[in-house]
Structure formats: structure tokens, C-alpha cells
Design a protein around this motif. Structure first.
Motif, mmCIF file in Angstrom:
data_model
loop_
_atom_site.group_PDB
_atom_site.id
_atom_site.type_symbol
_atom_site.label_atom_id
_atom_site.label_comp_id
_atom_site.label_asym_id
_atom_site.label_seq_id
_atom_site.Cartn_x
_atom_site.Cartn_y
_atom_site.Cartn_z
ATOM 1 N N ASP A 198 0.936 -1.538 -0.106
ATOM 2 C CA ASP A 198 -0.537 -0.288 0.266
ATOM 3 C C ASP A 198 0.697 1.441 0.684
ATOM 4 O O ASP A 198 1.845 1.451 -0.837
ATOM 5 N N VAL A 224 -3.623 -6.122 -7.911
ATOM 6 C CA VAL A 224 -4.582 -4.581 -7.256
ATOM 7 C C VAL A 224 -3.878 -4.883 -5.618
ATOM 8 O O VAL A 224 -3.549 -5.869 -5.062
ATOM 9 N N ASP A 225 -3.273 -3.525 -5.321
ATOM 10 C CA ASP A 225 -3.088 -3.826 -3.844
ATOM 11 C C ASP A 225 -4.205 -3.496 -2.887
ATOM 12 O O ASP A 225 -5.000 -3.230 -3.689
ATOM 13 N N ASP A 256 -4.848 -0.854 -0.583
ATOM 14 C CA ASP A 256 -5.372 -0.013 -1.080
ATOM 15 C C ASP A 256 -6.814 0.315 -1.800
ATOM 16 O O ASP A 256 -7.959 1.164 -1.954
ATOM 17 N N GLY A 257 -5.841 -0.211 -2.830
ATOM 18 C CA GLY A 257 -7.010 -0.214 -3.807
ATOM 19 C C GLY A 257 -8.325 -1.039 -4.046
ATOM 20 O O GLY A 257 -9.270 -1.066 -4.033
ATOM 21 N N ASN A 277 -4.221 4.248 -9.532
ATOM 22 C CA ASN A 277 -3.409 4.532 -8.505
ATOM 23 C C ASN A 277 -2.985 3.080 -7.982
ATOM 24 O O ASN A 277 -1.968 2.348 -7.329
ATOM 25 N N ASN A 278 -3.927 1.817 -7.919
ATOM 26 C CA ASN A 278 -3.551 0.879 -7.586
ATOM 27 C C ASN A 278 -3.643 -0.349 -7.893
ATOM 28 O O ASN A 278 -3.801 -1.942 -7.533
#
Length: 304
Positions: free
Chosen positions: A68, A147-148, A150-151, A241-242
Motif C-alpha cells: 500500500d 491490485v494492492d 489500498d485499491g 493508482n492501485n
């Protein structure tokens, strides 16, 4: 010539439509630059493009990485907390989803000793992770989506949470769950639900894998049912972003349009086996070879 009231309304609608089209065209171009893996070869991109254009079955790896914003700033990890493979057949309207145990003992290309399969991503990113899946499971992998954390959390919130029936009784990171209890989870609690494995009652990697399949299934159905332009814009913003993938935005759009019915019939599988301490003193998941072979065949049959 003086415009009628009806004419003014039509022009206003036309202007709004033009603004919306320009906005989303810009957003899609920007999104493509943000999420697309530029290291993909032209040959790989062409193969994926042709397969999706022809509506052929496709095999996709889904990596949920333990990264993240805070971890990225500290250059910490990118091991796969979640590792799934999905064979999607638009003609049969079926998806076969296999949870790959993150601790599964595996040979990673370029690494001498056996390692946990979750470490493949850390050694060489998605390319090495895909090669590792192909080599150890004998499955084709056409594309990947990463996908991280946060995402994951943000996307869950965009779709107003997910409703699941807990498969275990456990607590993790301030969230508590009770086996058999149906509960609606926001992004934070959903992340806690799918990450826990070592806590009392959580069921280890197998329990976590089942929870991950639950949430993915519910989220896929929510995404295929929504038509909200506002939610689409929010998903685009989070994705910038993610998310990382070797699928272009055009590929993703075609997948959504032509393959989404297959997501409505999703068979979720996990590979059976046991956790053992190997000669190096490390815990590994050793798959039951007969069960592994059967489920891999089921997966590959869905690509025919």
C-alpha cells in the motif's frame, strides 16, 4: 433563426453528452497510461487482443499484493497475499476460479531452491509470477491483474460493501467475525476478512482462500450489475493508482462487455493439501497431487 424551447433543450443535452464523452475519453487514455504494463511485448499484447476480440476463453491471474502507500514508501514487499487464477469462457458462460495457496512449495524461475509461490512476485514482478504459475500448475496464463491493498479497500467501498456469510469465528485487526453469520462489510472490514489466516479460528491459508473467493464472487456480481456512470468514474480513479495489468483499457472494456455473463456462473475451487515443515525448517503447503491434477483439468477444460 430563433430556437424553440425544445431545440434549446436538445442542444443542451448534446453539449452535456460531448463534455461527458471528452471527459471519459481523456480519463480512459490517462488510465491506460497509468495501469498498463509497458514491459509487455508487442507479441503478447497482440495475442491477448486477438483472443479477446474473437471472444475466446481466456486465463487470467489475479494478484493481490501486500503493498500500500506506506509500504511502497518504505520499499516493503510485494508478495502476493491473494493469488487466484480464473478461466473465463464466454460461450459456456462459466468461470472457474482457483485459489492458489500462497505457501505452496514451488520452483521459481531463476531461483535455485524451492520457495513459497507467493514470493515469485517479489523476485520478478508479474512476469515471474505468471511463469511460476505456468511451470508449477501446468496452466496457460494469458494476462494478469494486480491490485494492492489500498485499491481493494477502495473498490469495495465504491460498490457499497459486500455481503458474505462468515466461514469462521475469528478476530483480526479490530474486526470480529462469527461463523455462519451473514454480514455486510465495508472496505476496511472486507480487507480484514480476507487477510486473516494465523488468528485463532481463522482456518489458516485454506480458510483465508475461501473468504477471498467469497468476496471476489460477490464483488464480480456487483460490478456486472451496476450501470452507474458515477461508480465507473470512481473505479477509474482508484485504478490509476492501485491497479497494474497487461490488459489495455480497450481489452478490459471488451472483457466487461463480452465476458461478464460468465462471471454470473463462477465455480470456486481450492487445492487440497497439508502444511509441512520441510528440511529447510520452513512451513510449506504441499498439495495433494491427485486433487491438484483434477482441479487443474477442470480449469483447463473451461478453456476449450
Amino acid at each position: 433563426m430563433k430556437l424553440t424551447k425544445k431545440g434549446k433543450v436538445l442542444i443542451t443535452i448534446l453539449i452535456i453528452l460531448i463534455i461527458v464523452i471528452v471527459f471519459f475519453t481523456y480519463k480512459l487514455i490517462h488510465l491506460n497510461q497509468s495501469i498498463y504494463d509497458s514491459q509487455s511485448t508487442n507479441e503478447e499484447a497482440k495475442t491477448i487482443q486477438e483472443k479477446i476480440k474473437s471472444k475466446e476463453p481466456i486465463s487470467i491471474a489475479i494478484f493481490g499484493v501486500d503493498s500500500d502507500v506506506e509500504r511502497a514508501e518504505e520499499n516493503m514487499g510485494q508478495r502476493t497475499d491473494t493469488l487466484l487464477i480464473a478461466s473465463i469462457n464466454p460461450e459456456k458462460k462459466k468461470t472457474k476460479l482457483i485459489s492458489v495457496p500462497r505457501d505452496m512449495s514451488s520452483k521459481i524461475p531463476g531461483v535455485t531452491d524451492n520457495e513459497k509461490i507467493a514470493h515469485a512476485y517479489a523476485y520478478g514482478g508479474p512476469k515471474t509470477a505468471m511463469k511460476t504459475l505456468r511451470q508449477n500448475l501446468d496452466v496457460p496464463i494469458d494476462a494478469y491483474i494486480t491490485v494492492d491493498m489500498d485499491g481493494f479497500e477502495k473498490i469495495i467501498d465504491i460498490f457499497d460493501g459486500v455481503t458474505v456469510t462468515s466461514n469462521a469465528t475469528f478476530s483480526y485487526n479490530g474486526s470480529s467475525f462469527k461463523e455462519g453469520e451473514k454480514v455486510k462489510l465495508d472496505g476496511e472490514n472486507a480487507l480484514n476478512y480476507v487477510r486473516s489466516r494465523k488468528e485463532d479460528g481463522a482456518g489458516g491459508d485454506e480458510g483465508r482462500a475461501e473468504r477471498q473467493r467469497q468476496v471476489i464472487d460477490t464483488l464480480a456480481k456487483s460490478a456486472s450489475e451496476t450501470s452507474s456512470i458515477f461508480k465507473l468514474n470512481k473505479v477509474l480513479k482508484v485504478s490509476e493508482n492501485n491497479v497494474k495489468t497487461n490488459l489495455t483499457v480497450g481489452n478490459l472494456k471488451s472483457l466487461y462487455s463480452n465476458y461478464k455473463d460468465a462471471a454470473q456462473s463462477m465455480e470456486k475451487m481450492s487445492i487440497e493439501g497439508e502444511n509441512l515443515i520441510e528440511t529447510d525448517g520452513v512451513w510449506y503447503f504441499e498439495p495433494d497431487e491427485a486433487d491438484k491434477k483434477y482441479k487443474i483439468e477442470e480449469y483447463k477444460n473451461n478453456l476449450k
